[in-house]
Design a protein around this motif. Structure first.
Motif, PDB file in Angstrom:
ATOM      1  N   LEU A  88      -4.888  19.956 -14.126  1.00 18.00           N
ATOM      2  CA  LEU A  88      -6.010  19.864 -13.215  1.00 18.00           C
ATOM      3  C   LEU A  88      -6.498  18.318 -13.041  1.00 18.00           C
ATOM      4  O   LEU A  88      -7.166  17.993 -11.998  1.00 18.00           O
ATOM      5  N   CYS A  89      -5.992  17.525 -14.166  1.00 16.01           N
ATOM      6  CA  CYS A  89      -6.664  16.019 -13.971  1.00 16.01           C
ATOM      7  C   CYS A  89      -5.289  15.111 -13.502  1.00 16.01           C
ATOM      8  O   CYS A  89      -4.456  15.113 -14.299  1.00 16.01           O
ATOM      9  N   SER A  90      -5.829  14.191 -12.507  1.00 16.39           N
ATOM     10  CA  SER A  90      -4.926  13.164 -12.164  1.00 16.39           C
ATOM     11  C   SER A  90      -5.117  11.978 -12.782  1.00 16.39           C
ATOM     12  O   SER A  90      -4.422  10.934 -12.364  1.00 16.39           O
ATOM     13  N   ASP A  91      -6.225  11.912 -13.350  1.00 14.57           N
ATOM     14  CA  ASP A  91      -6.601  10.363 -13.823  1.00 14.57           C
ATOM     15  C   ASP A  91      -6.266  10.418 -15.216  1.00 14.57           C
ATOM     16  O   ASP A  91      -6.756  11.395 -16.309  1.00 14.57           O
ATOM     17  N   SER A  92      -5.187   9.800 -15.499  1.00 16.21           N
ATOM     18  CA  SER A  92      -4.455   9.842 -16.844  1.00 16.21           C
ATOM     19  C   SER A  92      -5.248   9.108 -17.922  1.00 16.21           C
ATOM     20  O   SER A  92      -5.149   9.049 -19.215  1.00 16.21           O
ATOM     21  N   LYS A  93      -6.421   8.448 -17.113  1.00 17.47           N
ATOM     22  CA  LYS A  93      -7.214   7.578 -18.228  1.00 17.47           C
ATOM     23  C   LYS A  93      -8.381   8.469 -18.899  1.00 17.47           C
ATOM     24  O   LYS A  93      -9.087   8.272 -19.923  1.00 17.47           O
ATOM     25  N   ASN A  94      -8.425   9.601 -18.558  1.00 17.64           N
ATOM     26  CA  ASN A  94      -9.706  10.603 -18.632  1.00 17.64           C
ATOM     27  C   ASN A  94      -9.287  11.301 -20.019  1.00 17.64           C
ATOM     28  O   ASN A  94      -9.095  12.514 -20.101  1.00 17.64           O
ATOM     29  N   SER A 132       0.948  -1.180   0.022  1.00 15.19           N
ATOM     30  CA  SER A 132       0.064   0.018  -0.008  1.00 15.19           C
ATOM     31  C   SER A 132       0.941   1.263   0.046  1.00 15.19           C
ATOM     32  O   SER A 132       0.568   2.295  -0.807  1.00 15.19           O
ATOM     33  N   ALA A 133       1.955   1.149   0.646  1.00 16.70           N
ATOM     34  CA  ALA A 133       2.935   2.539   0.588  1.00 16.70           C
ATOM     35  C   ALA A 133       3.469   2.889  -0.596  1.00 16.70           C
ATOM     36  O   ALA A 133       3.693   3.733  -1.012  1.00 16.70           O
ATOM     37  N   LEU A 134       3.983   1.926  -1.013  1.00 18.12           N
ATOM     38  CA  LEU A 134       4.443   1.743  -2.490  1.00 18.12           C
ATOM     39  C   LEU A 134       3.744   1.972  -3.629  1.00 18.12           C
ATOM     40  O   LEU A 134       3.865   2.989  -4.303  1.00 18.12           O
ATOM     41  N   ILE A 135       2.518   1.427  -3.675  1.00 14.81           N
ATOM     42  CA  ILE A 135       1.773   1.550  -4.975  1.00 14.81           C
ATOM     43  C   ILE A 135       0.604   2.682  -4.678  1.00 14.81           C
ATOM     44  O   ILE A 135       0.423   3.601  -5.614  1.00 14.81           O
ATOM     45  N   ASP A 136       0.008   2.974  -3.267  1.00 16.21           N
ATOM     46  CA  ASP A 136      -0.780   3.887  -3.279  1.00 16.21           C
ATOM     47  C   ASP A 136      -0.313   5.215  -2.612  1.00 16.21           C
ATOM     48  O   ASP A 136      -1.092   6.152  -2.731  1.00 16.21           O
ATOM     49  N   GLU A 137       1.059   5.195  -2.431  1.00 15.04           N
ATOM     50  CA  GLU A 137       1.747   6.476  -2.073  1.00 15.04           C
ATOM     51  C   GLU A 137       2.754   6.916  -2.844  1.00 15.04           C
ATOM     52  O   GLU A 137       2.746   7.656  -3.789  1.00 15.04           O
ATOM     53  N   VAL A 193       2.014   6.812  -6.614  1.00 12.47           N
ATOM     54  CA  VAL A 193       1.268   7.788  -7.093  1.00 12.47           C
ATOM     55  C   VAL A 193       1.841   9.157  -6.863  1.00 12.47           C
ATOM     56  O   VAL A 193       1.438   9.939  -7.897  1.00 12.47           O
ATOM     57  N   ASP A 194       2.454   9.320  -5.789  1.00 14.93           N
ATOM     58  CA  ASP A 194       3.166  10.751  -5.879  1.00 14.93           C
ATOM     59  C   ASP A 194       4.155  10.716  -6.906  1.00 14.93           C
ATOM     60  O   ASP A 194       4.538  11.786  -7.517  1.00 14.93           O
TER      61      ASP A 194
END
Length: 667
Positions: free
Chosen positions: A439-445, A211-216, A219-220
């Motif tokens: 503005l967008c952090s969702d690269s799939k959008n 979780s620390a690696l993938i989610d934090e 993501v950072d």
């Protein structure tokens, strides 16, 4: 010291960027190295626009290659370099008919080098000014390192416990005939339970780390990379993440082996309520799930798509080559050249790229031995169907991970790119890239612009500051930002809640003009990048200041004090200067000249304009009214180092040219 020498002295992160830059075929690193002084002494930007100048430099370049070839011929250990330089000259011959194309390429490489140097310099400044955020980041890294170390220690302990379980099995087999197996069986049962409990605890710890690696951390990193694409001076190196992913995945594979070995124990001995039979399947499922999640997340785009002559990352042009690099953060030598990566664009739509669409992940294309696939010769398609500058596309990469019995399909995608068909569309395309990545952090959008959100002033101001930082090595200060905020929103006590829409940024014309806010700002940025970067970097240009404030500032200063500001009425960027002068009765007045544009600055540099600017006073006597750069720096002290005219033997043209170009204005 040459720019090339400065690049070679950078820290690993930035020297790697320089190495990656020359991981292309357009301009060999060896040519750049051995001809560094000559290359940096030429005006390649001008040559890219001037065919005759480009042809001249092209011929001199070939002569320099010949000269270097001759030097190598006299050195015993330079056979390979001699051979390479012969090949480089042959390759450059293809630009014989269009030498300005080669000039454009060389200029692009020099600009990218300066960007790396600027980022490195800024990183040092940020590190000095922002101790607390750096300390927080280091603390986060230390925590991950500590957790990984604890997990590895537990896995090593697990080896000892597994050995103990095996010993108990051997004792049971040996002593069974003596009818004292009840005690041994109880000992074996307890050992198996403890061993399985330890594996379960290790998986709990590994899940926290995951979780620390993938989610934090990951993501950072992705957000930092996204911001860096639009000029943010963020560190986007992957060394830490690669190290962490490799370590935790190795630990998971080790646990997987332990669970497989438990089958051997069961084969030697089992009994009613054997805990291995009950608890091993869910533990194996947890290991496989953790491994799958980690490996899928470790496949990333290391370098986002960009063209050598492009406006910036993520803007591509039809029928023009671009490059992009992917990386597997699980570094294992057994997979070198094994995994094939394939490329597709908008895989659910008809949109194809040309070039080598499949490459193997390998360690040869990375300076630090990372598992990368560097696609350097992809070509954008030749036709598009929709409005190009707001249409977003994703370049997708797929591969198959097969290792130690685990089979996982992997997929990752680039940030959305804009594909244009003409260079005139790059300005609008870059505006779209800026707006999305701000503005967008969702690269799939990829439907982002169907309902594009507004930007808050803090977001917009920061993004705009990054643009000036990229072009001129200095961002916007609070006064400059406030001037722009007042221009957009009027005078406010606070601008934090003010918002600017996509339409107001890129579609609606500014009041009393025929151009948009972005066109105006981009014209200024281009002017700074091409002609004013040194003056902007050293703070000589105030830049954004209203006419009213300009007068208030200058009327408080001594006669001849002047400042430099950007014009608000010129579409493609203009800079002007105003100065204060006093009448005989002591009344101050502020005078302003017509703005200078790129057309003017191509002919004569702004410092020379300031040096040789005259106004005609009584009896047509010319006087230079500019004495002190605001607030009180003598003009020659502020700009003398930039004056192009030299005197005496320092000026090679003095014996030929006795005149100079000056700007004269009537009072």
């Amino acid at each position: 010291m040459t720019q090339w020498e400065r690049l070679q002295q950078l820290d690993t992160v930035y020297s790697q960027r320089a190495f990656d830059l020359y991981n292309r075929d357009e301009f060999p690193m060896e040519v750049r190295h051995y001809l560094a002084h000559w290359i940096e002494g030429q005006d390649w930007e001008r040559a890219s626009r001037d065919s005759s100048r480009a042809a001249f430099l092209f011929q001199v370049l070939l002569e320099n290659l010949d000269n270097q070839f001759s030097r190598f011929a006299q050195e015993k250990d330079s056979f390979l370099l001699q051979r390479n330089f012969r090949r480089y000259k042959q390759n450059f011959q293809k630009y014989q008919e269009e030498p300005y194309t080669l000039a454009t390429i060389i200029n692009w490489f020099l600009v990218k080098e300066r960007e790396i140097l600027n980022d490195a310099e800024l990183a040092q400044q940020v590190q000095a000014l922002q101790v607390q955020p750096a300390a927080m980041e280091l603390e986060s890294q230390r925590q991950v390192e500590k957790s990984l170390k604890d997990l590895k220690t537990k896995v090593e302990v697990c080896v000892c416990e597994y050995t103990h379980v095996c010993v108990c099995v051997c004792l049971f087999v040996c002593l069974f005939k003596n009818m004292i197996h009840c005690f041994i069986l109880r000992e074996e049962n307890a050992s198996r339970r403890n061993f399985l409990s330890d594996i379960s605890a290790m998986l709990d710890a590994a899940d926290v780390l995951r979780s620390a690696l993938i989610d934090e951390e990951l993501v950072d990193w992705k957000w930092r990379q996204q911001k860096s694409c639009i000029g943010a001076p963020d560190d986007t190196s992957l060394e830490h993440l690669e190290k962490w992913f490799t370590q935790i995945i190795e630990c998971m594979f080790q646990l997987q082996k332990f669970l497989q070995k438990l089958d051997e124990l069961v084969g030697k001995m089992t009994y009613d309520n054997d805990p291995i039979l009950v608890r091993k399947p869910p533990l194996k499922s947890r290991v496989d799930t953790l491994l799958t999640h980690l490996i899928k997340s470790s496949f990333v785009v290391e370098t986002q798509p960009s063209m050598p002559q492009g406006r910036g990352p993520l803007v591509l042009r039809t029928n023009v080559q671009f490059s992009v690099k992917v990386r597997l953060l699980y570094k294992v030598s057994e997979l070198n050249h094994v995994m094939k990566v394939t490329v597709s664009v908008n895989k659910f739509r008809k949109f194809n790229v040309l070039g080598t669409l499949s490459k193997a992940l390998n360690m040869a294309e990375s300076m630090n031995g990372g598992m990368v696939a560097d696609f350097r010769h992809l070509v954008s398609p030749s036709s598009l169907s929709l409005s190009v500058t707001e249409e977003l596309h994703r370049i997708t990469f797929q591969t198959q991970f097969d290792y130690q019995g685990l089979s996982v399909p992997l997929e990752t995608s680039s940030l959305p790119v804009v594909v244009v068909s003409n260079s005139s569309q790059q300005q609008s395309a870059w505006a779209s890239v800026l707006w999305f990545n701000m503005l967008c952090s969702d690269s799939k959008n990829v439907k982002f612009f169907e309902t594009s959100p507004a930007a808050t002033w803090p977001q917009f101001g920061e993004m705009l500051s990054w643009q000036f930082l990229s072009c001129g090595k200095r961002g916007l200060d609070n006064d400059q930002l406030e001037t722009l905020a007042i221009k957009l929103f009027g005078k406010q006590q606070s601008y934090d809640s003010c918002k600017i829409s996509w339409t107001k940024f890129s579609k609606e014309n500014l009041p009393d003009t025929n151009f948009t806010l972005w066109v105006w700002l981009d014209g200024i940025l281009t002017l700074v990048k091409l002609y004013l970067s040194d003056l902007w970097s050293d703070g000589s240009i105030m830049g954004f200041v209203s006419k009213g404030k300009e007068r208030l500032l200058l009327k408080k200063k001594q006669n001849g004090t002047f400042l430099l500001r950007f014009s608000e009425s010129i579409k493609d960027g203009g800079i002007t200067f105003s100065w204060v002068q006093y009448a005989n009765d002591g009344t101050p007045s502020v005078q302003t000249v017509k703005p200078f544009t790129s057309t003017d600055l191509k002919q004569i540099a702004l410092p020379d304009i300031l040096c040789d600017f005259w106004i005609m006073v009584a009896e047509n006597i010319p006087v230079n009214p500019l004495c002190y750069l605001y607030p009180n720096t003598p003009k020659d002290q502020a700009f003398g180092k930039y004056y192009s005219e030299k005197t005496g033997e320092e000026n090679p043209y003095l014996k030929y040219l006795k005149t100079k170009l000056v700007f004269v204005s009537k009072k």
